[in-house]
Design a protein around this motif. Structure first.
Motif, short mmCIF file in Angstrom:
data_model
loop_
_atom_site.label_atom_id
_atom_site.label_comp_id
_atom_site.label_asym_id
_atom_site.label_seq_id
_atom_site.Cartn_x
_atom_site.Cartn_y
_atom_site.Cartn_z
N GLN A 92 -84.97 -81.43 -48.14
CA GLN A 92 -83.67 -81.94 -47.69
C GLN A 92 -83.88 -83.16 -46.81
O GLN A 92 -84.82 -83.21 -46.02
CB GLN A 92 -82.93 -80.86 -46.91
CG GLN A 92 -81.56 -81.26 -46.42
CD GLN A 92 -80.87 -80.17 -45.61
OE1 GLN A 92 -81.48 -79.14 -45.32
NE2 GLN A 92 -79.64 -80.38 -45.24
N LEU A 93 -83.02 -84.15 -46.97
CA LEU A 93 -83.06 -85.37 -46.18
C LEU A 93 -81.74 -85.52 -45.43
O LEU A 93 -80.68 -85.39 -46.04
CB LEU A 93 -83.28 -86.58 -47.08
CG LEU A 93 -84.55 -86.57 -47.94
CD1 LEU A 93 -84.57 -87.80 -48.86
CD2 LEU A 93 -85.79 -86.54 -47.07
N VAL A 94 -81.82 -85.83 -44.14
CA VAL A 94 -80.62 -85.98 -43.33
C VAL A 94 -80.71 -87.28 -42.55
O VAL A 94 -81.63 -87.46 -41.74
CB VAL A 94 -80.44 -84.80 -42.36
CG1 VAL A 94 -79.18 -85.02 -41.51
CG2 VAL A 94 -80.35 -83.49 -43.11
N VAL B 43 -81.26 -96.52 -37.81
CA VAL B 43 -80.92 -95.32 -38.55
C VAL B 43 -82.20 -94.54 -38.81
O VAL B 43 -83.27 -95.12 -38.96
CB VAL B 43 -80.17 -95.63 -39.86
CG1 VAL B 43 -78.79 -96.18 -39.56
CG2 VAL B 43 -80.95 -96.59 -40.74
N SER B 44 -82.05 -93.22 -38.85
CA SER B 44 -83.21 -92.35 -39.01
C SER B 44 -82.97 -91.37 -40.14
O SER B 44 -81.83 -91.02 -40.45
CB SER B 44 -83.49 -91.59 -37.72
OG SER B 44 -83.77 -92.49 -36.66
N CYS B 45 -84.08 -90.91 -40.71
CA CYS B 45 -84.03 -89.93 -41.78
C CYS B 45 -84.98 -88.80 -41.42
O CYS B 45 -86.18 -89.04 -41.23
CB CYS B 45 -84.44 -90.58 -43.10
SG CYS B 45 -84.56 -89.46 -44.51
N TYR C 252 -78.68 -94.79 -47.26
CA TYR C 252 -79.26 -93.54 -47.75
C TYR C 252 -80.78 -93.62 -47.69
O TYR C 252 -81.37 -94.66 -48.01
CB TYR C 252 -78.88 -93.31 -49.21
CG TYR C 252 -77.41 -93.18 -49.49
CD1 TYR C 252 -76.63 -94.29 -49.79
CD2 TYR C 252 -76.79 -91.93 -49.49
CE1 TYR C 252 -75.29 -94.18 -50.06
CE2 TYR C 252 -75.44 -91.80 -49.77
CZ TYR C 252 -74.70 -92.93 -50.06
OH TYR C 252 -73.36 -92.81 -50.34
N CYS C 253 -81.41 -92.53 -47.33
CA CYS C 253 -82.85 -92.45 -47.51
C CYS C 253 -83.11 -91.61 -48.76
O CYS C 253 -82.28 -90.80 -49.17
CB CYS C 253 -83.57 -91.86 -46.31
SG CYS C 253 -83.17 -90.15 -45.91
N LEU D 14 -84.62 -87.55 -54.79
CA LEU D 14 -83.90 -86.79 -53.77
C LEU D 14 -83.26 -87.77 -52.81
O LEU D 14 -83.96 -88.66 -52.28
CB LEU D 14 -84.83 -85.84 -53.02
CG LEU D 14 -84.17 -85.02 -51.90
CD1 LEU D 14 -83.18 -84.02 -52.50
CD2 LEU D 14 -85.22 -84.28 -51.07
N TRP D 15 -81.98 -87.59 -52.56
CA TRP D 15 -81.22 -88.44 -51.65
C TRP D 15 -80.72 -87.65 -50.46
O TRP D 15 -80.44 -86.45 -50.57
CB TRP D 15 -80.00 -89.03 -52.36
CG TRP D 15 -80.29 -89.98 -53.47
CD1 TRP D 15 -80.26 -89.72 -54.81
CD2 TRP D 15 -80.64 -91.36 -53.36
NE1 TRP D 15 -80.57 -90.84 -55.54
CE2 TRP D 15 -80.80 -91.88 -54.67
CE3 TRP D 15 -80.82 -92.23 -52.28
CZ2 TRP D 15 -81.12 -93.20 -54.93
CZ3 TRP D 15 -81.14 -93.55 -52.54
CH2 TRP D 15 -81.31 -94.02 -53.83
N GLY D 16 -80.55 -88.35 -49.33
CA GLY D 16 -79.81 -87.78 -48.23
C GLY D 16 -78.32 -87.99 -48.45
O GLY D 16 -77.90 -88.55 -49.47
N GLN D 17 -77.52 -87.57 -47.48
CA GLN D 17 -76.06 -87.66 -47.63
C GLN D 17 -75.51 -89.02 -47.23
O GLN D 17 -74.37 -89.35 -47.53
CB GLN D 17 -75.37 -86.56 -46.81
CG GLN D 17 -75.13 -86.89 -45.34
CD GLN D 17 -76.40 -86.93 -44.50
OE1 GLN D 17 -77.46 -86.52 -44.94
NE2 GLN D 17 -76.26 -87.42 -43.27
#
Length: 122
Positions: free
Chosen positions: A1-3, A18-20, A93-94, A111-114
């Motif tokens: 999961q990426l946030v 911005v951070s992931c 997006y990360c 896989l993508w974050g939101q």
């Protein structure tokens, strides 16, 4: 999961980071990338970093203004954005393709974050 986190509203010429945050053991040895999507436009590549941080790629539009880095905390990736312009406004997006070498195309991301909104006012 990426946030993703850290987006917001900033005036032109300002800065944001911005951070992931990634969860799961597999992210420690994979490359990560940042992409963005502005309203009415396709998602585009911004920056990418290899699993160990030794290799980075940047889109020409952000080169010299943005810096991608891997955080001291494992499984985190940051994007420092300086001298922001109104055209940088987008959802950021990360993503990852789970390989060690960074990729720069949307189609390769598995896989993508939101996403996190970045808005730059003029």
């Amino acid at each position: 999961q990426l946030v993703e986190s850290g987006g917001g509203l900033v005036q032109a010429g300002g800065s944001l980071r911005v951070s992931c945050a990634a969860s799961g053991r597999t992210f420690r040895s994979v490359a990560m990338g940042w992409f963005r999507q502005a309203p009415g436009k396709e998602r585009e590549f911004v920056a990418a970093i290899s699993w160990n941080g030794d290799i980075t790629f940047y889109a020409d539009s952000v080169k010299g203004r943005f810096t991608i880095s891997r955080g001291n905390v494992q499984n985190t990736v940051h994007l420092q954005m300086n001298n922001l312009k109104p055209e940088d406004t987008a959802v950021y997006y990360c993503g990852t393709d789970f390989n060690a070498v960074p990729v720069t195309t949307v189609e390769e991301i598995r896989l993508w974050g939101q996403g996190t909104q970045v808005t730059v006012s003029s």
